[in-house]
Design an enzyme around this catalytic site. Structure first.
Site, PDB file in Angstrom:
ATOM      1  N   THR A 248       0.814  -1.214   0.000  1.00  0.00           N
ATOM      2  CA  THR A 248       0.000   0.000   0.000  1.00  0.00           C
ATOM      3  C   THR A 248       0.846   1.261   0.000  1.00  0.00           C
ATOM      4  O   THR A 248       0.375   2.338  -0.366  1.00  0.00           O
ATOM      5  CB  THR A 248      -0.960  -0.032   1.208  1.00  0.00           C
ATOM      6  OG1 THR A 248      -1.729  -1.242   1.153  1.00  0.00           O
ATOM      7  CG2 THR A 248      -1.917   1.140   1.211  1.00  0.00           C
TER       8      THR A 248
ATOM      9  N   LYS B 218       0.110 -12.814   7.468  1.00  0.00           N
ATOM     10  CA  LYS B 218      -0.907 -11.922   6.917  1.00  0.00           C
ATOM     11  C   LYS B 218      -1.539 -12.688   5.763  1.00  0.00           C
ATOM     12  O   LYS B 218      -0.907 -12.923   4.733  1.00  0.00           O
ATOM     13  CB  LYS B 218      -0.287 -10.614   6.429  1.00  0.00           C
ATOM     14  CG  LYS B 218      -1.291  -9.658   5.785  1.00  0.00           C
ATOM     15  CD  LYS B 218      -0.599  -8.422   5.218  1.00  0.00           C
ATOM     16  CE  LYS B 218      -1.611  -7.520   4.510  1.00  0.00           C
ATOM     17  NZ  LYS B 218      -0.950  -6.341   3.882  1.00  0.00           N
TER      18      LYS B 218
ATOM     19  N   ILE C  21      -4.191  -6.279   9.040  1.00  0.00           N
ATOM     20  CA  ILE C  21      -3.327  -5.225   8.511  1.00  0.00           C
ATOM     21  C   ILE C  21      -4.171  -4.519   7.469  1.00  0.00           C
ATOM     22  O   ILE C  21      -4.416  -5.041   6.387  1.00  0.00           O
ATOM     23  CB  ILE C  21      -2.019  -5.787   7.940  1.00  0.00           C
ATOM     24  CG1 ILE C  21      -1.216  -6.441   9.072  1.00  0.00           C
ATOM     25  CG2 ILE C  21      -1.202  -4.669   7.282  1.00  0.00           C
ATOM     26  CD1 ILE C  21       0.040  -7.151   8.616  1.00  0.00           C
TER      27      ILE C  21
ATOM     28  N   TYR D 214       3.502 -13.378   4.406  1.00  0.00           N
ATOM     29  CA  TYR D 214       2.445 -12.640   3.709  1.00  0.00           C
ATOM     30  C   TYR D 214       2.035 -13.431   2.473  1.00  0.00           C
ATOM     31  O   TYR D 214       2.797 -13.551   1.516  1.00  0.00           O
ATOM     32  CB  TYR D 214       2.951 -11.246   3.334  1.00  0.00           C
ATOM     33  CG  TYR D 214       1.953 -10.335   2.654  1.00  0.00           C
ATOM     34  CD1 TYR D 214       0.584 -10.602   2.662  1.00  0.00           C
ATOM     35  CD2 TYR D 214       2.388  -9.179   2.010  1.00  0.00           C
ATOM     36  CE1 TYR D 214      -0.320  -9.756   2.048  1.00  0.00           C
ATOM     37  CE2 TYR D 214       1.489  -8.318   1.387  1.00  0.00           C
ATOM     38  CZ  TYR D 214       0.145  -8.611   1.406  1.00  0.00           C
ATOM     39  OH  TYR D 214      -0.751  -7.765   0.784  1.00  0.00           O
TER      40      TYR D 214
END
Length: 297
Positions: free
Chosen positions: A49, A166, A208, A137
């Protein structure tokens, strides 16, 4: 090293840019203050992001340093160090200054599409290269390969400093399999705002978040209520944001949340190529929803 537990709402912090395409460091620090003042439990720095692939090494180092100094230990810092080159991640962990970093986030290698054994060996090399806690992740929509529950659980059992995943596969069955069979010192964190509530009911410990950039107070409250077992009130907040969840990614991430932050007067609506701002039609839909929610526009 004491194991960091990342629980509650973490925010995958955006990188604000000026109209001349340079990093807006003043706006970045305002956003960090906004998070600190509104209930965010931890910050994810230099993740997807943040448009990290478009940042120079110098920009990344300055962003990391400024955020760590501003936070000053008040909440944990999760630092993104992903690469599809295992050696590059290992060298980053060994050579970069990690003072003030509480844990690192490492995505499944992208583009080169390793096998499950390749994914395991990637994380094995990383876990053995650092004393920092490591967060896996899994985001197959971006990497092109899914890390299976079996591989995740193998890593969780084999390495004490691999503390969490995540999970952004979108596969609830897979996530539930991990939650059901994981060791006690390993956590599952939602990588998708829209499934945070249902995933917490299954045993995840938080999220998250992307939307938390704009709404840290509301979304952290939803997460906290769900973790406390107050599912009725958490669900009410979840449903309040359902339309915004869908609009977030219509034109890609972080275009959606940057548009929201721009409507709220917090940043310029600027991204670095190849990413571009959200379409005007999406922008106006967001403005209307924010007005309806009585968010400042």
């Amino acid at each position: 090293m004491i194991q960091t537990r990342l629980k509650g709402m973490g925010v995958a912090l955006i990188t604000p840019f000026k109209e001349d395409d340079s990093v807006d460091y003043d706006a970045l620090l305002r956003l960090v203050d906004y998070q600190l003042q509104n209930g965010t439990d931890f910050l994810c720095v230099l993740g997807t992001t943040a448009e990290t692939p478009t940042l120079t090494k110098e920009e990344k180092d300055k962003i990391k340093r400024l955020i760590i100094e501003r936070v000053n230990g008040r909440i944990p810092i999760l630092l993104g160090v992903s690469s599809n080159c295992t050696r590059a991640v290992v060298e980053t962990l060994k050579n970069d200054d990690m003072t003030g970093v509480d844990a690192v986030l490492v995505a499944v290698p992208y583009y080169n599409k390793p096998s499950q054994e390749g994914i395991y060996q990637h994380y094995k090399a990383i876990a053995e290269a650092t004393d920092l806690p490591v967060v896996l992740y899994n985001v197959p929509g971006r990497t092109g390969v899914n890390m299976t529950a079996e591989t995740t659980l193998r890593l969780a059992r084999d390495f004490k400093n691999i503390i969490a995943i995540k999970e952004a596969s979108g596969n609830i069955t897979q996530m539930d399999d991990i939650i059901k069979n994981k060791p006690a010192n390993f956590d599952v964190i939602s990588g998708d705002d829209g499934i945070t509530f249902p995933l917490i009911t299954l045993g995840a410990v938080g999220v998250i978040s992307v939307i938390g950039n704009a709404f840290p107070r509301e979304f952290s409250r939803m997460t906290r209520l769900a973790l406390q077992g107050d599912f009725a009130n958490a669900l009410t907040i979840h449903h309040k944001f359902t339309e915004l969840f869908s609009l977030l990614f219509v034109d890609g991430n972080p275009a959606g949340v940057k548009a929201m932050l721009n409507v709220m007067g917090l940043i310029e609506n600027k991204l670095r190529l190849p990413l571009v701002p959200t379409r005007i039609t999406t922008f106006e839909k967001m403005r209307a929803i924010l007005n309806e929610l009585k968010i400042k526009c």
